[in-house]
Design a protein around this motif. Structure first.
Motif, short mmCIF file in Angstrom:
data_model
loop_
_atom_site.label_atom_id
_atom_site.label_comp_id
_atom_site.label_asym_id
_atom_site.label_seq_id
_atom_site.Cartn_x
_atom_site.Cartn_y
_atom_site.Cartn_z
N VAL A 172 96.52 35.39 14.52
CA VAL A 172 96.33 36.15 15.77
C VAL A 172 94.93 35.90 16.31
O VAL A 172 94.74 35.62 17.49
N VAL A 173 93.94 36.00 15.43
CA VAL A 173 92.55 35.81 15.84
C VAL A 173 92.31 34.37 16.29
O VAL A 173 91.67 34.13 17.32
N VAL A 174 92.84 33.40 15.55
CA VAL A 174 92.67 31.99 15.92
C VAL A 174 93.35 31.71 17.26
O VAL A 174 92.79 31.03 18.12
N LEU A 203 89.69 43.88 16.72
CA LEU A 203 89.88 42.46 16.41
C LEU A 203 88.55 41.75 16.18
O LEU A 203 88.50 40.76 15.44
N LEU A 204 87.48 42.25 16.78
CA LEU A 204 86.16 41.66 16.50
C LEU A 204 85.72 41.98 15.08
O LEU A 204 85.11 41.14 14.40
N ILE A 205 86.03 43.17 14.61
CA ILE A 205 85.74 43.52 13.21
C ILE A 205 86.56 42.63 12.29
O ILE A 205 86.04 42.08 11.31
N ILE A 206 87.83 42.44 12.61
CA ILE A 206 88.69 41.58 11.79
C ILE A 206 88.18 40.14 11.84
O ILE A 206 88.13 39.45 10.81
N ARG A 207 87.79 39.67 13.03
CA ARG A 207 87.21 38.31 13.14
C ARG A 207 86.03 38.17 12.20
O ARG A 207 85.93 37.21 11.44
N ASP A 208 85.11 39.14 12.23
CA ASP A 208 83.92 39.07 11.38
C ASP A 208 84.29 39.13 9.90
O ASP A 208 83.70 38.43 9.08
N ALA A 209 85.28 39.94 9.55
CA ALA A 209 85.74 40.00 8.16
C ALA A 209 86.32 38.65 7.74
O ALA A 209 86.08 38.19 6.62
#
Length: 157
Positions: free
Chosen positions: A92-94, A26-32
């Protein structure tokens, strides 16, 4: 990488965790979502070991969350772009970020990042809503029911 599987469970949460439930994913997705697309960009912001990042990126590409796009011919270099499936993880990230801001930012002067509406500058807050009648819902107003279940008065077919 040790993979945990939830094969015996009939649960889409468990299936989703197979793809995004690992600590770095999820940190990779956040950064993307924040615009990072290149391997070194992810590595620099996360401090993640190369082999772990490679494995996570490959898994996300395999599951259609990211796509690998060549941006340089010689030597061949690639970037990782979110697909529609990947962008669909933004709520999801938010939601996770807002939850972390509320419960784990005690020693910080404020939330490290805010997600804002570009139109008015307001803070974006995730909400549960009914897809049919649209009002914001509280947890006490919802229930989980077996698939295929319908209320007796449901005329929606």
């Amino acid at each position: 990488m040790t993979r945990r599987t939830y094969g015996g469970q009939r649960c889409t949460v468990a299936r989703a965790l197979e793809v995004v439930g690992e600590r770095w994913t999820l940190l990779i997705i956040r950064d993307a979502l924040l615009g990072i697309t290149r391997f070194e960009g992810f590595r620099d912001t996360l401090g993640i070991p190369r082999n772990v990042l490679t494995a996570r990126l490959n898994l996300l590409v395999e599951h259609g969350v990211l796509e690998r796009v060549r941006y340089q011919q010689r030597p061949a270099r690639y970037e990782y772009r979110l697909t529609g499936k990947g962008r669909a993880l933004s709520p999801v990230v938010v939601t996770l970020m807002n939850w972390g801001d509320e419960y784990y930012a005690d020693d910080l002067p404020g939330p490290p990042t805010r997600v804002v509406h570009e139109g008015c500058g307001g803070h974006v807050v995730p909400r549960m809503v009914c897809e049919r009648c649209q009002p914001p819902l509280r947890l006490v107003e919802v229930s989980a029911v077996p698939a295929g279940w319908r209320r007796a008065d449901d005329q929606s077919g």
